[in-house]
Write a protein that holds these residues in place. Structure first.
Motif, mmCIF file in Angstrom:
data_model
loop_
_atom_site.group_PDB
_atom_site.id
_atom_site.type_symbol
_atom_site.label_atom_id
_atom_site.label_comp_id
_atom_site.label_asym_id
_atom_site.label_seq_id
_atom_site.Cartn_x
_atom_site.Cartn_y
_atom_site.Cartn_z
ATOM 1 N N THR A 208 0.285 3.689 -3.108
ATOM 2 C CA THR A 208 -0.338 5.082 -2.821
ATOM 3 C C THR A 208 0.320 6.279 -2.353
ATOM 4 O O THR A 208 -0.229 7.163 -2.292
ATOM 5 C CB THR A 208 -1.427 4.636 -1.755
ATOM 6 O OG1 THR A 208 -0.910 4.337 -0.385
ATOM 7 C CG2 THR A 208 -2.290 3.657 -2.123
ATOM 8 N N SER A 209 1.575 6.080 -1.969
ATOM 9 C CA SER A 209 2.351 7.026 -1.306
ATOM 10 C C SER A 209 3.739 7.114 -2.171
ATOM 11 O O SER A 209 4.181 8.310 -2.589
ATOM 12 C CB SER A 209 2.790 6.673 -0.067
ATOM 13 O OG SER A 209 3.590 7.574 0.733
ATOM 14 N N SER B 279 0.903 -1.144 0.044
ATOM 15 C CA SER B 279 0.068 0.100 0.135
ATOM 16 C C SER B 279 0.947 1.290 -0.031
ATOM 17 O O SER B 279 0.516 2.231 -0.636
ATOM 18 C CB SER B 279 -0.828 0.157 1.109
ATOM 19 O OG SER B 279 -1.920 0.866 0.923
ATOM 20 N N GLN C 150 -4.466 -6.620 -0.896
ATOM 21 C CA GLN C 150 -4.270 -5.296 -1.059
ATOM 22 C C GLN C 150 -3.956 -4.334 -2.268
ATOM 23 O O GLN C 150 -4.371 -3.308 -2.618
ATOM 24 C CB GLN C 150 -3.083 -5.015 -0.192
ATOM 25 C CG GLN C 150 -2.754 -3.544 0.351
ATOM 26 C CD GLN C 150 -3.744 -3.034 1.123
ATOM 27 O OE1 GLN C 150 -4.285 -3.449 2.157
ATOM 28 N NE2 GLN C 150 -4.431 -1.876 1.060
ATOM 29 N N ASP D 190 -5.844 -1.267 -3.693
ATOM 30 C CA ASP D 190 -4.916 0.352 -4.004
ATOM 31 C C ASP D 190 -4.914 0.651 -5.561
ATOM 32 O O ASP D 190 -4.726 1.356 -5.871
ATOM 33 C CB ASP D 190 -3.708 0.130 -3.255
ATOM 34 C CG ASP D 190 -4.065 0.295 -1.931
ATOM 35 O OD1 ASP D 190 -4.976 0.682 -1.391
ATOM 36 O OD2 ASP D 190 -3.100 -0.131 -1.139
ATOM 37 N N ARG E 66 -6.785 3.009 -7.968
ATOM 38 C CA ARG E 66 -6.319 4.424 -7.647
ATOM 39 C C ARG E 66 -5.138 5.251 -8.144
ATOM 40 O O ARG E 66 -4.838 6.396 -8.053
ATOM 41 C CB ARG E 66 -6.425 4.800 -6.058
ATOM 42 C CG ARG E 66 -7.639 4.220 -5.292
ATOM 43 C CD ARG E 66 -7.346 4.160 -3.637
ATOM 44 N NE ARG E 66 -6.862 5.480 -3.263
ATOM 45 C CZ ARG E 66 -6.398 5.285 -2.128
ATOM 46 N NH1 ARG E 66 -6.058 4.617 -1.503
ATOM 47 N NH2 ARG E 66 -5.859 6.618 -1.561
ATOM 48 N N LEU E 67 -4.078 4.318 -8.680
ATOM 49 C CA LEU E 67 -3.072 4.543 -9.152
ATOM 50 C C LEU E 67 -2.966 5.543 -10.238
ATOM 51 O O LEU E 67 -2.426 6.483 -10.060
ATOM 52 C CB LEU E 67 -2.170 3.342 -9.410
ATOM 53 C CG LEU E 67 -0.721 3.636 -9.616
ATOM 54 C CD1 LEU E 67 0.043 4.225 -8.554
ATOM 55 C CD2 LEU E 67 0.021 2.414 -10.280
#
Length: 342
Positions: A276-277, A272, A313, A317, A320-321
């Motif tokens: 996402t980060s 994640s 996971q 996620d 959204r990438l």
């Protein structure tokens, strides 16, 4: 207390048990206690005191970590007690004990086998399903072939790869670990790297049992020939299941950059963080690479254990990438500067 325990050890005649005892004794001594304690042993002169000196010398690695400027060398460490003794002087825990050498201690022959071990194998791998801790294992046997044993060192991955626990066990303990064979010099180097990193980090959280094993663990690792320090992890090079889609190679290069030298650590939280980060903040990717990234991450996850929670996971996620990568407000300073230079 030490003399009383040494009396029992003289009856047991076990080099391994005596070395483990000496490691615990070393860990229990405060720096200002070492000199007076050693002088008292030397002045006492009993067989128990002489055994204590010999045992402490066997696990003494006060010259570690080795540096190129060190007056001693790795060869000196491998030579064992001879490197720490001179004419009329024995060096124990960094203190010279005058009037005594290991050759003059007059102890039973089994005492000389302490520290004289041969490494017979090595293993390395995950300690848990997500690789948040890895295990480095080395097996040893004394020169007379007796008391085979293994050293197991737990190495924390989220905090950079520091040693967090260590045990010395019978060889059968290895059967339940499920580790892969590895090059002994590389595994021993990883053990030393992990202890050295822990020494640099103040307040590192480690098991209460680690200090009592640490001196012997370091001595054992230094006894392995062909040490390789800071060895790269070859796990990424063993991955050959890259999806046959446009942008996959570019996507995998960013994944490799993210996992760095700790590729066995692959948990839902780390997946994640990557999707996402880290990618939105750090990575500049082409549209095909962004589109290929979910399949690349799935392929890597299958190679790295195919744990259902990890694959789930990704499903959560990955959709959204594209939006996250397109959101310029998420880009870090380095990414913004790099974009301006394109």
């Amino acid at each position: 207390m030490a003399v009383g325990q040494a009396r029992d050890l003289l009856r047991w005649r076990s080099p391994l048990r005596t070395e483990l005892w000496a490691a615990r004794l070393t860990a229990a001594l405060e720096p200002d206690e070492v000199g007076p304690f050693l002088r008292e042993l030397a002045e006492d002169g009993s067989a128990e005191s002489r055994l204590t000196l010999a045992a402490l010398a066997a696990v003494d690695r006060t010259g570690w970590p080795w540096t190129e400027s060190s007056p001693e060398s790795k060869e000196g460490a491998e030579a064992g007690s001879e490197a720490r003794s001179g004419a009329g002087v024995m060096r124990v825990l960094g203190v010279e004990v005058p009037g005594t050498t290991e050759a003059d201690l007059g102890l039973p022959g089994w005492v000389r086998r302490m520290g004289q071990v041969t490494c017979e194998g090595a293993w390395y791998g995950k300690a848990d399903p997500y690789g948040e801790q890895t295990l480095a294992v080395l097996s040893f046997r004394y020169a007379n072939g007796k008391e085979p044993h293994i050293l197991v060192v737990g190495i924390d991955q989220p905090n950079g790869g520091l040693a967090v626990d260590a045990v010395v066990e019978e060889v059968t303990f290895l059967d339940d670990l499920g580790l892969s064979p590895a090059e002994p010099g590389v595994v021993a180097g990883r053990v030393l790297d992990a202890f050295e990193l822990g020494d640099r980090i103040m307040g590192a959280q480690v098991a209460d049992t680690l200090p009592a094993v640490r001196p012997l663990a370091i001595a054992r690792a230094l006894a392995v020939p062909g040490l390789v320090r800071q060895a790269p992890d070859g796990t990424m090079a063993d991955f050959h299941d890259l999806p046959d889609v446009p942008g996959a190679r570019e996507a995998f290069e960013k994944l490799a950059e993210f996992v760095g030298e700790r590729p066995l650590w692959w948990s839902p939280a780390r997946v994640s963080q990557f999707l996402t980060s880290w990618l939105p903040r750090e990575a500049i990717l082409s549209d095909p690479a962004v589109a290929a990234m979910p399949e690349v991450v799935r392929a890597w996850s299958r190679f790295n254990g195919a744990h259902p929670a990890v694959l789930h996971q990704i499903d959560v996620d990955a959709p959204r990438l594209p939006a996250l990568m397109a959101d310029e407000s998420l880009a870090g300073l380095g990414k913004r500067i790099a974009r301006q230079q394109l």
